[in-house]
Design a protein around this motif. Structure first.
Motif, short mmCIF file in Angstrom:
data_model
loop_
_atom_site.label_atom_id
_atom_site.label_comp_id
_atom_site.label_asym_id
_atom_site.label_seq_id
_atom_site.Cartn_x
_atom_site.Cartn_y
_atom_site.Cartn_z
N SER A 100 0.84 -1.20 0.00
CA SER A 100 0.00 0.00 0.00
C SER A 100 0.88 1.25 0.00
CB SER A 100 -0.90 0.01 1.24
OG SER A 100 -0.10 0.26 2.38
N LEU A 101 0.29 2.33 -0.49
CA LEU A 101 1.01 3.61 -0.56
C LEU A 101 1.49 4.03 0.84
CD1 LEU A 101 1.82 6.17 -2.15
CD2 LEU A 101 -0.49 7.04 -1.77
N ASP A 102 0.62 3.92 1.83
CA ASP A 102 0.98 4.35 3.20
C ASP A 102 2.21 3.62 3.70
OD1 ASP A 102 -1.17 5.90 3.10
OD2 ASP A 102 -2.37 4.85 4.61
N LYS A 103 2.23 2.32 3.47
CA LYS A 103 3.34 1.52 3.96
C LYS A 103 4.64 1.91 3.26
CE LYS A 103 4.21 -2.93 5.85
NZ LYS A 103 4.55 -4.24 5.37
N VAL A 104 4.56 2.12 1.96
CA VAL A 104 5.75 2.52 1.19
C VAL A 104 6.27 3.85 1.72
CG1 VAL A 104 6.57 3.25 -1.09
CG2 VAL A 104 5.08 1.25 -0.88
N LEU A 105 5.35 4.80 1.96
CA LEU A 105 5.81 6.13 2.40
C LEU A 105 6.40 6.08 3.80
CD1 LEU A 105 3.13 8.52 0.82
CD2 LEU A 105 5.30 7.69 -0.10
N ALA A 106 5.86 5.20 4.66
CA ALA A 106 6.44 5.06 6.00
C ALA A 106 7.87 4.51 5.89
CB ALA A 106 5.56 4.13 6.85
N GLU A 107 8.09 3.57 4.99
CA GLU A 107 9.44 3.01 4.80
C GLU A 107 10.38 4.07 4.23
OE1 GLU A 107 10.62 -0.09 5.38
OE2 GLU A 107 8.79 -1.22 5.85
N ALA A 108 9.87 4.88 3.32
CA ALA A 108 10.70 5.92 2.71
C ALA A 108 11.11 6.96 3.77
CB ALA A 108 9.95 6.59 1.56
N GLN A 109 10.15 7.32 4.62
CA GLN A 109 10.45 8.28 5.70
C GLN A 109 11.56 7.73 6.59
OE1 GLN A 109 8.87 11.38 5.94
NE2 GLN A 109 10.52 11.71 7.44
N ALA A 110 11.46 6.44 6.94
CA ALA A 110 12.47 5.82 7.80
C ALA A 110 13.84 5.81 7.10
CB ALA A 110 12.04 4.39 8.15
N ALA A 111 13.83 5.55 5.79
CA ALA A 111 15.10 5.54 5.03
C ALA A 111 15.71 6.93 5.03
CB ALA A 111 14.85 5.06 3.60
N LYS A 112 14.87 7.93 4.87
CA LYS A 112 15.36 9.32 4.87
C LYS A 112 16.00 9.64 6.23
CE LYS A 112 14.90 13.93 3.95
NZ LYS A 112 15.66 14.61 2.95
N GLU A 113 15.28 9.26 7.30
CA GLU A 113 15.81 9.54 8.64
C GLU A 113 17.11 8.79 8.91
OE1 GLU A 113 12.33 8.93 11.07
OE2 GLU A 113 11.39 10.66 10.05
N ALA A 114 17.28 7.62 8.28
CA ALA A 114 18.52 6.84 8.48
C ALA A 114 19.67 7.38 7.62
CB ALA A 114 18.26 5.38 8.15
N GLY A 115 19.39 8.34 6.73
CA GLY A 115 20.47 8.99 5.99
C GLY A 115 20.56 8.63 4.51
N ALA A 116 19.58 7.89 3.97
CA ALA A 116 19.63 7.57 2.54
C ALA A 116 19.29 8.81 1.71
CB ALA A 116 18.64 6.46 2.22
N SER A 117 19.83 8.88 0.49
CA SER A 117 19.45 9.99 -0.39
C SER A 117 18.56 9.52 -1.54
CB SER A 117 20.69 10.69 -0.95
OG SER A 117 21.47 9.81 -1.72
N ARG A 118 18.53 8.21 -1.76
CA ARG A 118 17.69 7.68 -2.86
C ARG A 118 16.91 6.48 -2.34
NH1 ARG A 118 21.08 6.27 -7.86
NH2 ARG A 118 21.67 8.44 -7.46
N PHE A 119 15.66 6.37 -2.80
CA PHE A 119 14.80 5.27 -2.39
C PHE A 119 14.44 4.47 -3.63
CE2 PHE A 119 10.70 3.59 -0.59
CZ PHE A 119 11.27 2.98 0.53
N CYS A 120 14.84 3.18 -3.64
CA CYS A 120 14.65 2.33 -4.82
C CYS A 120 13.57 1.30 -4.54
CB CYS A 120 15.93 1.59 -5.16
SG CYS A 120 17.37 2.64 -5.28
N MET A 121 12.56 1.27 -5.39
CA MET A 121 11.44 0.35 -5.18
C MET A 121 11.44 -0.72 -6.27
SD MET A 121 8.65 3.29 -4.22
CE MET A 121 9.39 4.62 -5.15
N GLY A 122 11.41 -1.98 -5.85
CA GLY A 122 11.50 -3.09 -6.81
C GLY A 122 10.23 -3.91 -6.83
#
Ligand code: SAM
Ligand code: DTB
Ligand code: SF4
Length: 333
Positions: free
Chosen positions: A92-114
């Motif tokens: 779901s969109l919500d779940k993806v965005l929650a994971e992206a937010q966590a990745a951003k907070e952990a210091g990632a600059s790019r989010f890759c979805m497969g």
């Protein structure tokens, strides 16, 4: 715009000539150089184009796992092999965005979805476009890998703001048929052309350690380095051997000398001077020392976070320690 002008716009301010006319013989020769000579060339090219202390950090998320109709012999997500990976629905969109937010907070600059698709259905593409818009709004670069695309689909992804599309050539044209029979090399090249024509950055690389010969590794780099425009991002994966696939340990002995893996990174760096070379899958089983050699060979991007798509990646704290140990910094967006 000429291809060269297009490339100068893609890689502004980069130093050094970019060649697209590499012969397979020249690439074989690079692979055969004494290790110190190859590493010196790779370092020279790397330092002319990049800050050698900077590493681009991407985080991966599998938005649609398993049940794939393709037969890629390395892949735990193919429905043809019994690997224990269960087929799931699109996240779901919500779940993806929650994971992206966590990745951003952990210091990632790019989010890759497969997604484990042969190709996306238009209805699914709408959902992926919404994910891309949401991830961009969080302040991350976006990358997706969804299988084959038509030109029209690539344009839709571009319109949603997609930065990168990952689609790998995987290996040499000659060895390819040993690994995948359900889609051709040419179909991969066609998808890459659609992505390029739509104005999306290309992420394209391959896998090492599948039982290919040294000449196949040269063939894979040759295919990448002679694309009309070099991919902006070149992931070099070390095969993660997954039980149940035809390339698992018990079925085929495909051990590769780690130095040959480092050589592959170095030859990618020398032949594609302005591209980001990603030390991609397979880091979980690598020592810090081997990874350090890969960075010296010109790798300047990694996947960060405990999981790739379905298999483990080093834990974030191990990677932070590694980067501190080597004095490396995460590249800003
Ligand atoms: N289904 C889409 C496709 O094949 O283009 C996207 C996802 S697919 C998993 C993306 C890439 O992951 C593959 O092209 C392959 O290079 C890499 N990959 C998959 N399984 C791997 C493994 N066991 N070890 C290393 N790389 C792997
Ligand atoms: C790429 O070249 N490597 C990543 C990414 N592109 C999508 C995927 C690696 C997958 C490793 C096996 C797994 O975790 O399922
Ligand atoms: Fe499917 Fe992609 Fe895995 Fe091939 S690599 S089986 S296309 S998910």
């Amino acid at each position: 715009m000429t291809l060269r002008a297009q490339e100068d716009a893609i890689f502004p301010g980069a130093i050094g000539a970019v060649r697209h006319d590499w012969s397979r013989g020249e690439i074989r020769h690079l692979f055969a150089l004494p290790f110190p000579d190859l590493m010196f060339q790779a370092q020279t090219v790397h330092r002319a184009n990049f800050d050698p202390a900077e590493v681009q950090v991407s985080t991966l998320l599998s938005i649609k796992t398993g049940g794939c109709p393709e037969d890629c012999a390395y892949c735990p997500q193919s429905a043809k092999y019994d690997t224990g990976v269960k087929a799931e629905k699109l996240m779901s969109l919500d779940k993806v965005l929650a994971e992206a937010q966590a990745a951003k907070e952990a210091g990632a600059s790019r989010f890759c979805m497969g997604a484990a698709w042969r190709e996306p259905k238009d209805r699914d593409l709408d959902k992926v476009c919404a994910m891309i818009e949401g991830v961009r709004a969080i302040g991350l670069e976006t990358c997706v890998t969804l299988g084959m695309l038509t030109g029209q689909q690539a344009k839709r992804l571009k319109a949603s703001g997609l930065d990168y599309y990952n689609h790998n050539l995987d290996t040499s044209p000659e060895f390819y048929g040993e690994i995948i029979t359900t889609r051709t090399y040419q179909e991969r090249l066609d998808t890459l052309a659609h992505v390029r024509d739509a104005g999306i950055h290309v992420c394209c690389g391959g896998i090492v350690g599948m039982g290919e010969s040294a000449d196949d590794r040269a063939g894979m780099i040759h295919a990448l380095a002679t694309l009309p425009v070099h991919p902006e991002s070149v992931p070099i994966n070390l095969l993660v051997k997954v039980e149940g696939t035809p390339l698992s340990d018990g079925v085929r002995q495909t051990a590769i000398d780690p130095m040959d893996f480092v050589r592959t990174i170095a030859v990618a760096r020398v032949t594609m001077p302005r591209s980001m070379v990603r030390l991609s899958a397979g880091r979980e089983d690598m020592t810090d020392e081997l990874q350090a050699l890969c960075f010296l060979a010109g790798a300047n991007s990694i996947f960060y976070g405990p999981k790739l798509l379905t298999t483990p990646n080093p834990a974030a704290d191990r990677d932070r320690q590694l980067m501190d140990r080597l004095g490396l910094r995460a590249m800003p967006v």
